[in-house]
Design an enzyme around this catalytic site. Structure first.
Site, PDB file in Angstrom:
ATOM      1  CE  LYS A  61      -3.789  -2.345   2.398  1.00 40.22           C
ATOM      2  NZ  LYS A  61      -4.680  -2.333   3.584  1.00 40.22           N
ATOM      3  CE1 TYR A 101      -9.430  -3.268   0.640  1.00 41.25           C
ATOM      4  CE2 TYR A 101      -8.880  -1.162  -0.359  1.00 41.25           C
ATOM      5  CZ  TYR A 101      -8.511  -2.284   0.358  1.00 41.25           C
ATOM      6  OH  TYR A 101      -7.208  -2.422   0.812  1.00 41.25           O
ATOM      7  CG  ASN A 164      -3.489  -2.557   7.038  1.00 37.28           C
ATOM      8  OD1 ASN A 164      -3.355  -2.083   5.914  1.00 37.28           O
ATOM      9  ND2 ASN A 164      -4.527  -3.281   7.395  1.00 37.28           N
ATOM     10  CG  HIS A 167      -4.903  -6.375  -0.334  1.00 34.05           C
ATOM     11  ND1 HIS A 167      -6.112  -6.467   0.336  1.00 34.05           N
ATOM     12  CD2 HIS A 167      -4.981  -7.225  -1.397  1.00 34.05           C
ATOM     13  CE1 HIS A 167      -6.887  -7.329  -0.308  1.00 34.05           C
ATOM     14  NE2 HIS A 167      -6.233  -7.805  -1.359  1.00 34.05           N
ATOM     15  CD  GLU A 178      -8.615  -9.226  -3.506  1.00 32.61           C
ATOM     16  OE1 GLU A 178      -7.399  -9.488  -3.360  1.00 32.61           O
ATOM     17  OE2 GLU A 178      -9.382  -9.043  -2.543  1.00 32.61           O
TER      18      GLU A 178
HETATM   19  P1  TYD Z   1     -10.400  -5.872   5.551  1.00 32.18           P
HETATM   20  O1  TYD Z   1     -10.702  -6.419   4.189  1.00 32.18           O
HETATM   21  O2  TYD Z   1     -11.421  -6.084   6.622  1.00 32.18           O
HETATM   22  O3  TYD Z   1      -9.006  -6.404   6.111  1.00 32.18           O
HETATM   23  P2  TYD Z   1      -7.745  -7.052   5.381  1.00 32.18           P
HETATM   24  O4  TYD Z   1      -7.008  -5.955   4.653  1.00 32.18           O
HETATM   25  O5  TYD Z   1      -6.917  -7.632   6.498  1.00 32.18           O
HETATM   26  O6  TYD Z   1      -8.263  -8.121   4.433  1.00 32.18           O
HETATM   27  O7  TYD Z   1     -10.198  -4.291   5.421  1.00 32.18           O
HETATM   28  C1  TYD Z   1      -9.550  -3.729   4.317  1.00 32.18           C
HETATM   29  C2  TYD Z   1      -8.709  -2.569   4.783  1.00 32.18           C
HETATM   30  O8  TYD Z   1      -9.544  -1.557   5.318  1.00 32.18           O
HETATM   31  C3  TYD Z   1      -7.755  -2.904   5.915  1.00 32.18           C
HETATM   32  O9  TYD Z   1      -6.569  -3.514   5.470  1.00 32.18           O
HETATM   33  C4  TYD Z   1      -7.525  -1.586   6.532  1.00 32.18           C
HETATM   34  C5  TYD Z   1      -8.846  -0.853   6.345  1.00 32.18           C
HETATM   35  N1  TYD Z   1      -9.649  -0.837   7.580  1.00 32.18           N
HETATM   36  C6  TYD Z   1      -9.708   0.325   8.326  1.00 32.18           C
HETATM   37  O10 TYD Z   1      -9.090   1.340   7.974  1.00 32.18           O
HETATM   38  N2  TYD Z   1     -10.457   0.327   9.477  1.00 32.18           N
HETATM   39  C7  TYD Z   1     -11.132  -0.766   9.912  1.00 32.18           C
HETATM   40  O11 TYD Z   1     -11.806  -0.708  10.989  1.00 32.18           O
HETATM   41  C8  TYD Z   1     -11.053  -1.966   9.129  1.00 32.18           C
HETATM   42  C9  TYD Z   1     -11.784  -3.203   9.581  1.00 32.18           C
HETATM   43  C10 TYD Z   1     -10.306  -1.945   7.971  1.00 32.18           C
END
Ligand code: TYD
Length: 190
Positions: A61, A101, A164, A167, A178
């Site tokens: 990201k 998303y 974070n 992805h 995807e």
């Molecule tokens: P998600 O698909 O639930 O998690 P992952 O990436 O682990 O598959 O969510 C997508 C992204 O959305 C996540 O990586 C970071 C963001 N996000 C937030 O900013 N706040 C939140 O409360 C959640 C659940 C996700």
């Protein structure tokens, strides 16, 4: 695996063999290549290991790119034994992200997620190998870096859910969807 272990064992107990046999790279290569899905050794997709050609989408990201983690993240997947079959760097269009998303569109954090994901370039990759979807989720760690274990990418390099770093597709079906979204068939190595 059993075949591989059996051959190594046979070499070790064979008269005249010594520990040097384990460094006999050439003669052991076919077995390693089989596990790694390497076609040069003559093992194709018909290797017989279920799921050996499973694929997943991994994206570094904007915060990960900005903080120079692309090489580190790629190295983790390479060292694990997965094969890189697609790679591109791009500034993601909003439309593409909204499809990516699609299940999160109604979430309160969705607008800030979009803003973050369009704040800089992404490095998007397709990795291939046995059980790659599940294993890469383990390597990436919990969505919330505060919960992610040390040793995982998010556990090591991030502190907040909104930044974070990486992805990873969360299911085999999700990965297929995807990959089709981010790559044309011709852009992937076969
Ligand atoms: P998600 O698909 O639930 O998690 P992952 O990436 O682990 O598959 O969510 C997508 C992204 O959305 C996540 O990586 C970071 C963001 N996000 C937030 O900013 N706040 C939140 O409360 C959640 C659940 C996700």
């Amino acid at each position: 695996m059993v075949l591989f272990a059996g051959r190594v064992f046979k070499r070790l107990i064979h008269p005249g063999s010594n520990w040097g046999v384990l460094t006999d790279r050439k003669s052991l290569m076919p077995e390693f290549s089989l596990l790694l899905g390497d076609r040069r050794a003559g093992y194709s997709s018909m290797s017989g290991i279920p799921g050996v050609r499973e694929r997943t989408l991994i994206a570094v990201k904007p915060d990960g790119v900005h903080r120079r983690f692309v090489g580190e993240i790629m190295q983790r997947f390479e060292r694990k034994g997965f094969k890189l079959v697609g790679l591109k760097m791009l500034q993601a269009p909003e439309e593409l992200l909204s499809q990516h998303y699609q299940d999160l569109r109604r979430k309160p954090f969705y607008p800030s997620l979009l803003q973050y994901m369009t704040s800089g370039p992404l490095v998007v990759m397709v990795w291939e190998g046995h059980n790659v979807v599940r294993t890469s989720r383990v390597m990436v760690g919990d969505t919330n870096p505060a919960e992610a274990h040390a040793g995982t990418i998010r556990g090591d390099f991030s502190i907040h859910i909104s930044r974070n770093v990486v992805h990873a597709s969360d299911s085999v079906e999700g990965a297929q969807r995807e990959i089709q979204l981010w790559f044309h068939g011709k852009e992937l190595m076969d």
